[in-house]
Design an enzyme around this catalytic site. Structure first.
Site, PDB file in Angstrom:
ATOM      1  N   ASP A  21     -10.586   1.819  -3.585  1.00 54.75           N
ATOM      2  CA  ASP A  21     -11.123   1.571  -2.348  1.00 54.75           C
ATOM      3  C   ASP A  21     -12.358   1.599  -2.088  1.00 54.75           C
ATOM      4  O   ASP A  21     -13.100   1.034  -1.010  1.00 54.75           O
ATOM      5  CB  ASP A  21     -10.403   2.503  -1.268  1.00 54.75           C
ATOM      6  N   ASP A  28       0.848  -1.311  -0.079  1.00 57.96           N
ATOM      7  CA  ASP A  28       0.010   0.047   0.114  1.00 57.96           C
ATOM      8  C   ASP A  28       1.009   1.307   0.091  1.00 57.96           C
ATOM      9  O   ASP A  28       2.082   1.223   0.275  1.00 57.96           O
ATOM     10  CB  ASP A  28      -0.705  -0.016   1.046  1.00 57.96           C
TER      11      ASP A  28
END
Length: 716
Positions: free
Chosen positions: A513, A449
């Site tokens: 997301d 990430d």
């Protein structure tokens, strides 16, 4: 190269399409792109082609107009953005005039070397056609003088057809990446990205074509800069009528200084041409991505723990979720954020990559063993290696390792700073921590990430945004070399770092997301223009979306996730038996058809009223297909419009099978289509040209349809 005219001809032939590249290299001046597009005959008279492109000289122009070239030269009168902009104190370097040194034939094209003895610079252009049909070009600039050269710009340029007067691109934000926009192209279009990563708003790609180009019609060209950082993209035209695309790394002031004999190279600039619309362009980029990925196995079904538990790591619940996942058919279990020391929220501990002894007193091995040995799944782990929280042991010990200007107050985002990977000590620290964990634990997969943009990207005085991306690539390369069986996913607040540059080191992207299936339909459609479905992480979220609060039935969520690399981001412990059974059915379809979805050709099929869309995958032998028809909004007419499935073999018979669908609304129709529950067999021409009449669906619902070839003698 041909003698005299210095014209190079390269043709790339494949089963599906053939392309031709023709380049002219004058002795004085930059190489010119004479042609890139559908194949020309090998016997084409290149000197005549060159002659045919020599234009008249308009009044009120320079006596010798500078030609549209692959390296536009300010020194010869090019009055728009040149390919090279540089400065030095000991010689003029800002208005280079290139002369040809030599041309080297490569396996897939040419390497053209040029120099300017006054500027004491040399440049090499590598350009050619890859087996996928994608055009690749890359520039390397070298300082041949003794004094330093500061480089402001090094840009790849691609001339395009003057008839390309429409442009298509992307915009977006967090949870709404890859939104598509298009406009007439009659003015300069410029995209500048200064986020350090690509960002959700600035995917480094653009498409141009003739007026009205669409998914299945029109001549179009798509271009992409394979770079994961700051960049410029430009689509422009000249007073003479030339049109061109330009792509470059955006260098911050003073960022690139070349000492004597030092060089710098651009990222790859990739382009694909299609005479039959956007789908054919996309299929070339998909083929190119697959050639680079070299996937060793089918894409396993994921379950990620993030939206189930966030930072609440309890071994009993984690094991129970793993068991529930295995029961419905999940093949890979990823432990997300919250597993390392002091990480109980997003305000602390990034950089302290040690297992949290309070949450995991015996380390991660008890959970890993349960997942891998008892349940037979792979195990993955979340990291954010490029980041550091001010509230961390690492930052307290080494505040100078953060990517920031120490003379100013640091600019925080999400309570974190960027770790300066260009600093050797910081690079070695994070490399050692990762290697230690990858060696200690049998980790199959890393979710990598990166949750903030760069600001003040420096560790001293000069900016280091470019060096940071190069260091990231080096670190990922080190990991791939040491742990070749482990796969890495590129996640960056969702889809803020998606490109062919980082694709060289990773196997999957987290596209957004947002797990809201309706939003995902648009996000995933935009993603598909340049990247294939098998690298697009797409997950079934909970009943109520965490990012939009919308509620969708399981079929709509699962059918949307089927269009990428299928995963689950849902606490299955909260799902009822009916929902689990539905998920299990969809996972069975995914496993049965993932070779088709991930090795076949993929089409985007819009509806005429704009209220529905279809993703269509067809096997390379054209004998098997899978369609997901999604009704996104109320149709504009009482009936849905017929679904036509392209590229089937005209005379081949196919069986049509409804595999799964959202609940069918009795309030919208009195009866289903006549064929719905029948054994329907049609030839390919009928399916492609006449199509299927579908039921009337509620908005935000879908149907999964399978097409399978049957022997010609089989009767209806």
């Amino acid at each position: 190269m041909k003698n005299g005219l210095n014209i190079g001809f390269y043709r790339q032939d494949s089963k599906d399409q053939s392309k031709t590249l023709v380049i002219a290299c004058p002795k004085q001046g930059s190489p010119e792109l004479l042609y890139f597009g559908d194949a020309l005959p090998v016997q084409t008279d290149l000197s005549s082609v060159y002659m045919s492109q020599q234009a008249g000289i308009p009044q009120a122009m320079m006596d010798k107009p500078v030609p549209m070239s692959l390296l536009p030269e300010a020194g010869r009168g090019w009055l728009q953005t040149p390919a090279v902009e540089a400065s030095a104190e000991d010689r003029p370097t800002w208005a280079a005039c290139w002369s040809l040194l030599d041309v080297e034939a490569l396996e897939s094209g040419f390497k053209i070397r040029l120099e300017d003895n006054v500027a004491q610079l040399s440049v090499s252009l590598s350009i050619g056609l890859l087996p996928s049909g994608v055009l690749r070009q890359q520039l390397t600039l070298t300082n041949q003088g003794q004094g330093d050269v500061m480089v402001q710009r090094l840009a790849c340029t691609l001339p395009v057809a003057a008839r390309f007067t429409e442009r298509m691109g992307f915009y977006g934000r967090w949870c709404q990446e890859f939104q598509q926009e298009r406009s007439d192209w009659h003015a300069t279009w410029l995209q500048e990205n200064r986020n350090g990563r690509n960002s959700q708003a600035n995917f480094p790609a653009v498409m141009v074509g003739e007026q009205g180009f669409g998914e299945q019609q029109g001549e179009v060209l798509g271009a992409h800069l394979a770079w994961s950082g700051n960049h410029r993209l430009k689509a422009d035209y000249t007073a003479e009528g030339h049109r061109y695309l330009q792509a470059e790394v955006l260098y911050l002031s003073g960022e690139i200084i070349l000492a004597a004999n030092e060089s710098i190279s651009t990222p790859e600039f990739l382009a694909a041409h299609s005479g039959t619309g956007l789908n054919a362009m996309s299929q070339q980029f998909h083929q190119e991505a697959r050639a680079r990925l070299q996937l060793a196995k089918p894409r396993p079904v994921h379950l990620n723990t993030w939206e189930a538990f966030y930072f609440d790591h309890d071994m009993t619940k984690l094991k129970a979720l793993a068991k529930a996942a295995a029961d419905v058919g999940v093949e890979r279990y990823i432990l997300d954020d919250g597993w390392f020391r002091g990480r109980n929220n997003d305000k602390a501990a990034l950089g302290d990559w040690f297992v949290d002894e309070n949450k995991y007193p015996d380390g991660l091995m008890p959970l890993i063993s349960y997942v891998k040995e008892e349940l037979g799944m792979e195990f993955g782990l979340w990291f954010e290696p490029e980041m550091v929280n001010p509230d961390s042991d690492l930052f307290r010990a080494h505040p100078d390792w953060a990517l920031q200007l120490p003379q100013y107050e640091p600019a925080l985002a999400r309570n974190q700073l960027v770790l300066n990977l260009a600093k050797p000590e910081a690079y070695q620290y994070i490399r050692e921590r990762l290697f230690s964990l990858f060696t200690e634990y049998p980790i199959d997969y890393v979710k990598w990430d990166m949750n903030r943009d760069y600001s003040q990207p420096s560790g001293d005085i000069a900016p280091q945004a470019h060096a940071q991306v190069e260091a990231l690539y080096r670190l990922l390369g080190d990991i791939n070399d040491a742990f070749p069986a482990m796969e890495i996913e590129s996640c960056s607040s969702g889809g803020a770092r998606v490109d062919f540059g980082i694709l060289n080191f990773t196997k999957r992207f987290w596209a957004s997301d947002c797990n809201d299936a309706l939003e995902r339909q648009t996000i995933q459609r935009g993603f598909s223009y340049f990247l294939p479905p098998e690298v697009m992480g797409s997950h079934v979220g909970p009943d109520k979306s965490h990012t939009t609060s919308r509620v969708h039935d399981v079929a709509f969520r699962a059918g949307t996730a089927l269009l990428g690399h299928f995963g689950i981001e849902w606490n299955l412990l909260e799902a009822n038996d009916e929902q689990k059974a539905t998920i299990s059915n969809w996972l069975s379809h995914y496993k049965r058809h993932r070779a088709l979805l991930h090795d076949g050709k993929n089409w985007r099929l819009p509806s005429a009223d704009g209220r529905a869309q279809t993703q269509w995958a067809l096997s390379q032998d054209r004998l098997q297909g899978l369609a997901v028809y999604s009704q996104l909004a109320m149709p504009k007419q009482a009936q849905t419009l017929p679904l036509c499935l392209p590229n089937l073999l005209p005379d081949q018979l196919y069986r049509v099978e409804v595999l799964e669908h959202s609940p069918l609304p009795g309030h919208l129709m009195k009866a289903l289509p006549a064929w719905w529950k029948q054994d329907l067999i049609l030839n390919g021409a009928s399916l492609s040209q006449v199509g299927l009449q579908l039921p009337i669906f509620d908005p935000e619902s879908l149907v999964l349809i399978g097409i399978q070839a049957v022997p010609a003698m089989e009767k209806h």
